[in-house]
Scaffold this motif. Structure first.
Motif, mmCIF file in Angstrom:
data_model
loop_
_atom_site.group_PDB
_atom_site.id
_atom_site.type_symbol
_atom_site.label_atom_id
_atom_site.label_comp_id
_atom_site.label_asym_id
_atom_site.label_seq_id
_atom_site.Cartn_x
_atom_site.Cartn_y
_atom_site.Cartn_z
ATOM 1 N N CYS A 41 -1.354 54.092 -29.088
ATOM 2 C CA CYS A 41 0.064 54.425 -28.918
ATOM 3 C C CYS A 41 0.848 53.366 -28.144
ATOM 4 O O CYS A 41 2.045 53.514 -27.931
ATOM 5 C CB CYS A 41 0.194 55.769 -28.206
ATOM 6 S SG CYS A 41 -0.081 55.682 -26.423
ATOM 7 N N ILE B 25 -6.071 56.473 -31.247
ATOM 8 C CA ILE B 25 -4.668 56.903 -31.364
ATOM 9 C C ILE B 25 -3.769 55.666 -31.381
ATOM 10 O O ILE B 25 -2.866 55.538 -32.187
ATOM 11 C CB ILE B 25 -4.267 57.835 -30.192
ATOM 12 C CG1 ILE B 25 -5.147 59.088 -30.166
ATOM 13 C CG2 ILE B 25 -2.788 58.232 -30.308
ATOM 14 C CD1 ILE B 25 -4.881 60.010 -28.993
ATOM 15 N N CYS C 32 -8.267 60.481 -22.532
ATOM 16 C CA CYS C 32 -6.824 60.303 -22.411
ATOM 17 C C CYS C 32 -6.142 61.653 -22.677
ATOM 18 O O CYS C 32 -6.523 62.388 -23.593
ATOM 19 C CB CYS C 32 -6.349 59.268 -23.426
ATOM 20 S SG CYS C 32 -4.563 59.095 -23.457
ATOM 21 N N CYS D 24 -9.969 53.378 -28.335
ATOM 22 C CA CYS D 24 -8.952 54.403 -28.610
ATOM 23 C C CYS D 24 -8.521 54.318 -30.061
ATOM 24 O O CYS D 24 -8.179 53.244 -30.554
ATOM 25 C CB CYS D 24 -7.744 54.222 -27.697
ATOM 26 S SG CYS D 24 -6.404 55.325 -28.195
ATOM 27 N N CYS E 194 -4.625 50.678 -25.659
ATOM 28 C CA CYS E 194 -4.560 50.111 -24.305
ATOM 29 C C CYS E 194 -5.951 49.912 -23.739
ATOM 30 O O CYS E 194 -6.134 49.169 -22.795
ATOM 31 C CB CYS E 194 -3.726 51.001 -23.389
ATOM 32 S SG CYS E 194 -4.574 52.479 -22.820
HETATM 33 S S1 SF4 Z 1 -3.616 57.242 -26.668
HETATM 34 FE FE1 SF4 Z 1 -4.155 57.011 -24.520
HETATM 35 S S2 SF4 Z 1 -5.891 55.565 -24.491
HETATM 36 FE FE2 SF4 Z 1 -4.880 55.387 -26.503
HETATM 37 S S3 SF4 Z 1 -3.407 53.702 -26.341
HETATM 38 FE FE3 SF4 Z 1 -2.322 55.606 -25.888
HETATM 39 S S4 SF4 Z 1 -2.456 55.835 -23.619
HETATM 40 FE FE4 SF4 Z 1 -3.994 54.327 -24.253
#
Ligand code: SF4
Length: 490
Positions: free
Chosen positions: A214, A212, A399, A210, A206
């Protein structure tokens, strides 16, 4: 880019007029330049129609803006930020921030960071060392690694987990288990997309950097994109909590929330209260969409619903009103998970799961293990989580989801502290950041006290104390003294 804060004071002289702030930096002296431009041409429109026009006009910028909900000054209005594809889909949704902007006549903040100065890093080597440790922890944890649970199923992976634990609030918090949960879970989103696209689709970031990743997208039967992102909270509030088990309906409800600039959690809990009041049957997705459109149109009923769960419950005469300090509860049932109930009751924000996410040890066995149904030791657990969260995640800008990887990984946790020290040039330790967190909480409490909040406001709604919740048939039995001890011993 380095911005500490933007302060917008007072209100415009002309009522009903909206403005756009265009923020740029002058290359010659790196100082910011602020322009106020009329924004009337964008008023009264849906955000997914307006953002592309703003990108066309201003080029490669980032935008924070309000939708119809903020223009109407609804209590349930958020601020929309663009994601990496320019969708107005990432919201600091809670607390009615959209109405704060709307009351200033501020429609958009458009930031062109081309010539902006960047954050100075005091000790680059230490920062890089921390970044490597954190990255290693994230890449090796089953929840956060590439093609791990979050990257594959998104945060909606929690639907089946919380349903199994009997803690998924269902049909306006009348049960902790929803028969239609598997149809709406992260696994169903992954499989549904696979069927409609003819290939597996993993999630995206997002925000830049990042790893992760997600954030998911849901696609229509013809393969075109319907909405991003179907987060766990949105999926639950507009799904299980309204008795809706059709992902296409849930996706449309989320799309409308994004288009109007509404918080999805508060919207779903409000619609569930309206359903309990008899304005629709639980599970009636078509009627739920119609009620949501009333909010967008600003009709008298829409204005009641747009002002959130507590206003709707009072107006429609519904006793089962799941709010604390005027804010609705998110997707974890406090009667089935006692520690999160303590966080809801005591955090200064009102019912907020992110302030002290005790679900980690209580349900996910991350950062320890605690019996979710027992109230024993939970005041201390909530206090420790709230203190740590206030500094390590909320103040540093990490995050919250990195917590899954660092709570049980000492090197990953050190990495976060190294990153903070590397940027700031400080020498914080694990102990000292926790003390800083406690100091932040004390300041927040002082603010709330000055605004008239007392211990009486640190309580869950009455019905949770006497109405047993299936399937465990438990009530919220944490004594008031334990709630008062959360901050009494800070
Ligand atoms: S882990 Fe946090 S920063 Fe990464 S995409 Fe998911 S909500 Fe966004």
């Amino acid at each position: 880019m380095r911005i500490r804060a933007l302060v917008v004071e007072s209100q415009p002289k002309e009522k009903g007029k909206f403005w756009l702030v265009h923020l740029t930096w002058d290359k010659s002296d790196s100082k910011p330049r602020v322009e106020f431009l009329p924004a009337d041409e964008y008023v009264g429109k849906e955000l997914d129609e307006v953002y592309p026009k703003l990108f066309e006009r201003f080029g490669k910028v980032n935008i924070a803006g309000i939708g119809l909900a903020g223009e109407y000054l609804y209590s349930n209005s958020g601020v929309a930020f663009d994601d990496l594809k320019g969708r107005p889909s990432r919201f600091p949704g809670r607390g009615g921030l959209g109405a704060v902007m709307g009351s200033r006549g501020l429609k958009f903040i458009v930031v062109d960071k081309t010539d902006a100065p960047w954050v100075e890093i005091a000790d680059k080597a230490l920062f890089d060392q921390g970044r490597k440790k954190l990255t290693e922890a994230l890449r090796t944890n089953d929840l956060t690694k590439p093609k791990g649970a979050l990257n594959t199923y998104g945060t909606a992976v929690l639907i089946n987990i919380m349903n199994e634990a009997g803690g998924l609030p269902t049909k306006n918090f009348s049960s902790g288990r929803f028969a239609g949960a598997p149809e709406t879970a992260g696994e169903a989103i992954f499989e549904g997309n696979k069927e409609r696209l003819g290939k597996e689709l993993y999630n995206h970031a997002c925000s830049p950097g990042c790893i992760i990743q997600c954030s998911n997208t849901w696609h229509k039967a013809d393969g075109s994109e319907h909405v991003s992102c179907v987060e766990y909270e949105s999926d639950w509030s507009l799904g299980a909590n309204c008795g809706i088990e059709d992902l296409d309906i849930i996706a449309e409800l989320i799309r409308l929330c994004n288009a109007y600039g509404l918080d999805t959690i508060e919207t779903g809990t409000t619609l569930a209260v309206a359903m309990e009041a008899g304005l629709a049957e639980f599970g009636d997705g078509k009627k739920a969409i119609e009620l949501l459109m009333e909010i967008g149109k600003g009709t008298p009923l829409g204005r009641i619903l747009g002002n959130g769960t507590e206003t709707a419950a009072k107006t429609l005469g519904v006793v089962r009103c799941p709010t604390v300090k005027g804010q609705s509860m998110p997707a974890y049932e406090p009667r089935a998970v006692k520690g999160i109930g303590i966080t809801y009751a005591t955090t200064t924000m009102g019912a907020d799961h992110t302030a002290g996410y005790t679900i980690a040890p209580e349900v996910l066995s991350v950062g320890g293990k605690a019996d979710p149904l027992s109230p024993e030791g939970k005041a201390e657990l909530s206090r420790n989580f709230q203190s740590a969260t206030a500094y390590i995640f909320d103040s540093s800008g990490h995050c919250l989801f990195i917590a899954f990887a660092v709570l049980d990984n000492a090197s990953g946790f050190e990495g976060v502290i190294d990153e903070i020290n590397g940027v700031l040039g400080t020498q914080y330790t694990t102990d000292s950041v926790s003390k800083l967190g406690a100091e932040i909480l004390r300041k927040e409490r002082a603010f709330n006290e000055a605004a008239g909040f007392t211990r009486v406001h640190d309580r869950l709604p009455e019905f949770m104390k006497y109405e047993p919740l299936p399937p465990h048939n438990t009530v919220f039995d944490v004594p008031d003294e334990a709630l008062d001890a959360v901050f009494g011993k800070l």
